[in-house]
Scaffold this motif. Structure first.
Motif, short mmCIF file in Angstrom:
data_model
loop_
_atom_site.label_atom_id
_atom_site.label_comp_id
_atom_site.label_asym_id
_atom_site.label_seq_id
_atom_site.Cartn_x
_atom_site.Cartn_y
_atom_site.Cartn_z
N GLY A 163 0.81 -1.22 0.00
CA GLY A 163 0.00 0.00 0.00
C GLY A 163 0.83 1.26 0.00
O GLY A 163 0.31 2.35 -0.21
N VAL A 164 2.13 1.13 0.25
CA VAL A 164 3.00 2.31 0.26
C VAL A 164 3.74 2.36 -1.08
O VAL A 164 4.38 1.40 -1.48
CB VAL A 164 4.01 2.26 1.42
CG1 VAL A 164 4.97 3.42 1.35
CG2 VAL A 164 3.26 2.28 2.75
N LEU A 183 5.89 7.54 -1.94
CA LEU A 183 5.60 7.87 -0.55
C LEU A 183 6.75 7.45 0.36
O LEU A 183 7.14 8.18 1.28
CB LEU A 183 4.29 7.21 -0.12
CG LEU A 183 3.73 7.65 1.23
CD1 LEU A 183 3.54 9.15 1.28
CD2 LEU A 183 2.40 6.96 1.50
N VAL A 208 9.40 10.09 0.08
CA VAL A 208 9.04 11.34 0.75
C VAL A 208 9.13 11.17 2.27
O VAL A 208 9.68 12.02 2.98
CB VAL A 208 7.62 11.79 0.33
CG1 VAL A 208 7.13 12.94 1.20
CG2 VAL A 208 7.61 12.20 -1.13
N ARG A 209 8.60 10.05 2.77
CA ARG A 209 8.61 9.82 4.21
C ARG A 209 10.02 9.77 4.79
O ARG A 209 10.26 10.12 5.93
CB ARG A 209 7.97 8.46 4.52
CG ARG A 209 6.48 8.48 4.50
CD ARG A 209 5.99 7.09 4.82
NE ARG A 209 4.55 7.04 4.81
CZ ARG A 209 3.85 5.94 5.00
NH1 ARG A 209 4.48 4.79 5.20
NH2 ARG A 209 2.54 5.97 4.98
N GLN A 216 -1.67 12.51 5.25
CA GLN A 216 -2.29 13.06 4.05
C GLN A 216 -3.78 13.26 4.29
O GLN A 216 -4.45 12.35 4.79
CB GLN A 216 -2.13 12.10 2.88
CG GLN A 216 -0.71 11.79 2.49
CD GLN A 216 -0.68 10.87 1.29
OE1 GLN A 216 -1.13 11.23 0.22
NE2 GLN A 216 -0.17 9.68 1.49
N SER A 256 -1.02 3.91 5.87
CA SER A 256 -0.59 4.26 4.52
C SER A 256 -0.67 5.76 4.26
O SER A 256 -0.15 6.25 3.27
CB SER A 256 -1.40 3.49 3.46
OG SER A 256 -2.71 3.99 3.36
N VAL A 297 0.44 8.11 6.43
CA VAL A 297 1.49 8.87 7.15
C VAL A 297 2.37 9.60 6.14
O VAL A 297 2.81 9.02 5.15
CB VAL A 297 2.34 7.93 8.01
CG1 VAL A 297 3.54 8.66 8.59
CG2 VAL A 297 1.50 7.34 9.13
N LEU A 298 2.60 10.88 6.40
CA LEU A 298 3.28 11.75 5.44
C LEU A 298 4.81 11.67 5.56
O LEU A 298 5.52 11.73 4.56
CB LEU A 298 2.82 13.18 5.71
CG LEU A 298 2.80 14.23 4.65
CD1 LEU A 298 2.16 13.73 3.37
CD2 LEU A 298 2.04 15.45 5.16
N ARG A 299 5.30 11.60 6.78
CA ARG A 299 6.75 11.56 7.02
C ARG A 299 7.02 10.65 8.22
O ARG A 299 6.26 10.66 9.18
CB ARG A 299 7.28 12.95 7.36
CG ARG A 299 6.91 14.05 6.39
CD ARG A 299 7.91 14.15 5.28
NE ARG A 299 7.62 15.28 4.40
CZ ARG A 299 8.35 15.59 3.34
NH1 ARG A 299 9.41 14.88 3.06
NH2 ARG A 299 8.03 16.61 2.58
N ASP A 300 8.13 9.94 8.17
CA ASP A 300 8.48 9.07 9.29
C ASP A 300 9.07 9.86 10.46
O ASP A 300 9.63 10.93 10.27
CB ASP A 300 9.51 8.03 8.83
CG ASP A 300 8.84 6.87 8.11
OD1 ASP A 300 7.60 6.88 8.01
OD2 ASP A 300 9.56 5.97 7.65
N PHE A 317 12.62 10.68 9.99
CA PHE A 317 12.85 11.79 9.07
C PHE A 317 12.92 13.11 9.85
O PHE A 317 13.83 13.93 9.64
CB PHE A 317 11.73 11.83 8.04
CG PHE A 317 11.76 13.02 7.14
CD1 PHE A 317 12.64 13.08 6.08
CD2 PHE A 317 10.91 14.10 7.36
CE1 PHE A 317 12.67 14.19 5.25
CE2 PHE A 317 10.94 15.21 6.53
CZ PHE A 317 11.82 15.25 5.48
#
Lengths: 107, 412
Positions: free
Chosen positions: A21-22, A26, A29-30, B41, B58, B60-63, B66
């Protein structure tokens, strides 16, 4: 988990493990992989996650849909036969490690 | 140095912090947000998330790693309640304080409430946050008859999602057409046909008078013109209001949002704001605007981040929006209000077309349905001030990109 290897223009490499799903976009970016912007979050609005897929692996990936093909016609870096939008590339991949090359520009 | 404090961890807050850091800001950066979730998102919340094509994870924008790598501290689940400008402190709900040299307000917007009797019944919902979406998804699963109040982006996207799930859906829109503030009649009509074809009952020019319920749960929606409609779930999407209370209380200049210049700076030179909560003078529209879009939040926050780092780069983007409903991808660039001419490229019947809008022969906006290539070209054309003739637009053999190639130096 699937593995993606991101190769920068200067040859620098980074390998990420990503879950289902990722997308390749993404995950980049993450984790702050530079050169992949993914401005729109992966809804085929922006063409800022353009990548070149390893030519040997290209044929085994599902084909791009019409929207992706249309956006590929607008990418900032040169479009090549192995150009894809990384937001559309999601596991499982037909390979242990998918190798992609980050282009010189996204916008 | 106390560094930068950012209030809000959505697109504006995160982008502002990153832009400041990437532009050379070397002091500590702390992002404080009232939601517990890692930055996520938002556009998929009304679409893929509701139909199980996306999950909390799924989106989540950034870990976490990060942010750590960037030297940005995230303080989640903490509400900023006050800004003390004289001592440069942000006060949190637990009365703790964050001292700042620079402050970025990225507090976003909240849903406008429907002011009718019965609107506080259980089963009447709004959609802005991840928690709203989780609650709405659970409610949708058990619901059979859904009324959507408002034919704007959120209302129509939820209607499409609910329809995909096989629910009976009614949309009530008080205006004479759908998405009236965002698109032209041509697009409104296309969207109306599409929703009707998917079995959604769309009522235009209709307003809600009240809602009835049983045991505290909504059972019906009473309308001004037609008979009441049975409903076990009501989604209200009637617009957003800026979260600018904290800025107002601090004495910052606010007018339908925190007033900022084209560097995101508020009336206090050390305080910035960006995104849904901010109002700016838009050079493209020649008007004061508060834009609720991912693109605006990010671009405005980039300008603010640069200014915080002591650099410059004003916000001057052409506004952009998008929406997905069923198989239609709607993309918008520019603002089509007050247009006096239009030209259509592609085929409305095939569901693949773009509408190019002109004001005094100048191209001011383009709406596209499933024509992403047109849209990308249009962004560059409008940003570059290039206006193709309407006859060129209508000619399928004419290559829009040829105009870009001939105008060297035009950016997006």
């Amino acid at each position: 988990m699937s593995r993606v290897k991101y190769v920068q223009q200067d040859g620098a490499e980074c390998v990420l493990e990503i879950g289902s799903g990722v997308s390749v976009m993404l995950a980049a970016v993450r984790n702050g992989v530079s050169g992949i912007e993914g401005e729109c979050g992966g809804c085929l609005d922006c063409a800022t996650c353009h990548v070149y897929v390893d030519e040997a692996q290209m044929g085994a990936l599902p084909s791009p849909n019409d929207d992706e093909l249309e956006l590929l016609g607008t990418v900032a870096a040169p479009r090549k036969p192995n150009s894809r939008l990384s937001c559309q590339l999601k596991p499982p991949f037909p390979t242990d490690t998918l190798t992609i090359y980050v282009p010189e520009a996204q916008s | 140095m106390n560094g930068l404090v950012v209030i809000g961890a959505s697109y504006a807050g995160v982008q502002g912090a990153l832009s400041a850091r990437d532009s050379g800001y070397s002091e500590p950066i702390t992002i404080v947000a009232d939601e517990e979730w890692m930055p996520y998102q938002r556009p998929p919340l009304s679409k893929d998330f509701l139909v199980d094509l996306a999950t909390e994870d799924s989106l989540v924008l950034r870990d976490k790693a990060f942010f750590a790598n960037k030297g940005i501290e995230l303080v989640l689940g903490a509400r900023a309640t006050d800004i003390d400008r004289s001592s440069r402190k942000v006060v949190l709900g637990d009365h703790s304080e964050l001292v700042f040299d620079k402050l970025l307000i990225g507090t976003g917007s909240h849903a406008r409430k429907l002011p009718v009797p019965g609107a506080d019944l259980d089963g009447v919902r709004y959609l802005r946050t991840m928690q709203d979406a989780i609650d709405l998804k659970a409610a949708l699963r058990d619901a059979t008859e859904i009324v959507v109040v408002g034919g704007g982006f959120i209302g129509l996207e939820v209607a499409a999602s609910a329809s995909k799930l096989g629910k009976k859906v009614t949309v009530l829109e008080s205006a004479g057409r759908l998405l009236e503030r965002a698109v032209s009649p041509t697009i409104s009509e296309f969207l109306l046909d599409m929703h009707l074809q998917h079995g959604v009952d769309v009522q235009l020019g209709e307003t809600v008078v009240s809602m009835d319920g049983q045991s505290g749960r909504v059972t019906s929606v009473n309308c001004k013109n037609r008979a009441s409609i049975r409903a076990d779930l009501v989604l209200v999407g009637v617009g957003g209001l800026p979260n600018d209370q904290i800025a107002k209380s601090a004495g910052l200049n606010c007018l339908n949002g925190v007033v900022v210049d084209d560097h995101g700076r508020t009336s206090d030179p050390n305080i910035f704001a960006a995104g849904d909560c901010a109002t700016h003078f838009n050079t493209f529209a020649s008007d004061w605007l508060r834009l609720e879009s991912v693109q605006n939040a990010q671009d405005q926050a980039k300008a603010a981040g640069l200014a915080i780092a002591g650099s410059t780069g004003p916000y001057a983007s052409v506004p952009r929006f998008w929406s997905d409903q069923y198989d239609a991808k709607l993309q918008i660039v520019g603002l089509s209000r007050n247009f006096d001419d239009q030209a259509i490229r592609g085929s409305i019947d095939d569901g693949k077309f773009s509408v190019f809008y002109y004001r005094k022969s100048k191209l001011v906006a383009v709406d596209s349905i499933n024509r992403a290539g047109d849209q990308m070209a249009a962004r560059r054309l409008i940003a570059g001030g290039i206006s193709p003739a309407p006859d060129q637009i209508r000619d399928p053999s004419f290559d829009l990109k040829s105009l870009l190639k001939s105008a060297a130096g035009v950016g997006v």
